[in-house]
Design an enzyme around this catalytic site. Structure first.
Site, PDB file in Angstrom:
ATOM      1  N   ILE A  61       0.860  -1.182   0.000  1.00 30.82           N
ATOM      2  CA  ILE A  61       0.000   0.000   0.000  1.00 30.82           C
ATOM      3  C   ILE A  61       0.895   1.231   0.000  1.00 30.82           C
ATOM      4  O   ILE A  61       1.725   1.404   0.887  1.00 30.82           O
ATOM      5  CB  ILE A  61      -0.929   0.000   1.223  1.00 30.82           C
ATOM      6  CG1 ILE A  61      -1.823  -1.245   1.188  1.00 30.82           C
ATOM      7  CG2 ILE A  61      -1.764   1.268   1.266  1.00 30.82           C
ATOM      8  CD1 ILE A  61      -2.566  -1.491   2.479  1.00 30.82           C
ATOM      9  N   HIS A  62       0.741   2.083  -0.996  1.00 30.53           N
ATOM     10  CA  HIS A  62       1.599   3.256  -1.164  1.00 30.53           C
ATOM     11  C   HIS A  62       0.793   4.520  -0.870  1.00 30.53           C
ATOM     12  O   HIS A  62      -0.352   4.605  -1.280  1.00 30.53           O
ATOM     13  CB  HIS A  62       2.122   3.290  -2.601  1.00 30.53           C
ATOM     14  CG  HIS A  62       3.090   4.384  -2.853  1.00 30.53           C
ATOM     15  ND1 HIS A  62       4.380   4.355  -2.381  1.00 30.53           N
ATOM     16  CD2 HIS A  62       2.951   5.553  -3.506  1.00 30.53           C
ATOM     17  CE1 HIS A  62       5.003   5.460  -2.751  1.00 30.53           C
ATOM     18  NE2 HIS A  62       4.153   6.194  -3.433  1.00 30.53           N
ATOM     19  N   PRO A  63       1.316   5.471  -0.195  1.00 34.13           N
ATOM     20  CA  PRO A  63       2.643   5.587   0.378  1.00 34.13           C
ATOM     21  C   PRO A  63       2.641   5.234   1.857  1.00 34.13           C
ATOM     22  O   PRO A  63       2.192   6.010   2.687  1.00 34.13           O
ATOM     23  CB  PRO A  63       2.990   7.052   0.183  1.00 34.13           C
ATOM     24  CG  PRO A  63       1.679   7.762   0.360  1.00 34.13           C
ATOM     25  CD  PRO A  63       0.625   6.778  -0.128  1.00 34.13           C
TER      26      PRO A  63
END
Length: 87
Positions: A61-63
């Site tokens: 999962i970004h950021p």
């Protein structure tokens, strides 16, 4: 790994594997923002017998700095520099 450029948010992550047991994860080190929340989630995976391959096949999962666990490539035995790039 610098979490966000220009901030003091830095994270360090390391997985501890049992090479003799299909690279099963037996522990991990985490230092960074919300490390407790990350530990809770990863603790479930470790208890269920997750392997290094399970982590690398997971979409990070970004950021977030937790995504660093899904992109680790350097091993202690490789002799490579473990310094990371950034999130």
């Amino acid at each position: 790994v610098e979490h966000r450029e220009g901030t003091l948010s830095t994270c360090f992550v390391k997985l501890l594997l049992n090479k003799a047991d299909n690279n099963r994860i037996v522990g991990f080190h985490v230092l960074g923002p919300n490390a407790g929340e990350v530990t809770q989630g990863f603790g479930v995976a470790v208890r269920m017998g997750a392997t290094f391959e399970d982590f690398t096949q997971t979409v990070g999962i970004h950021p977030t700095f937790a995504e660093e666990f899904t992109t680790l490539t350097v091993t202690k035995s490789s002799g490579e520099d473990a310094g990371g790039g950034g999130c």
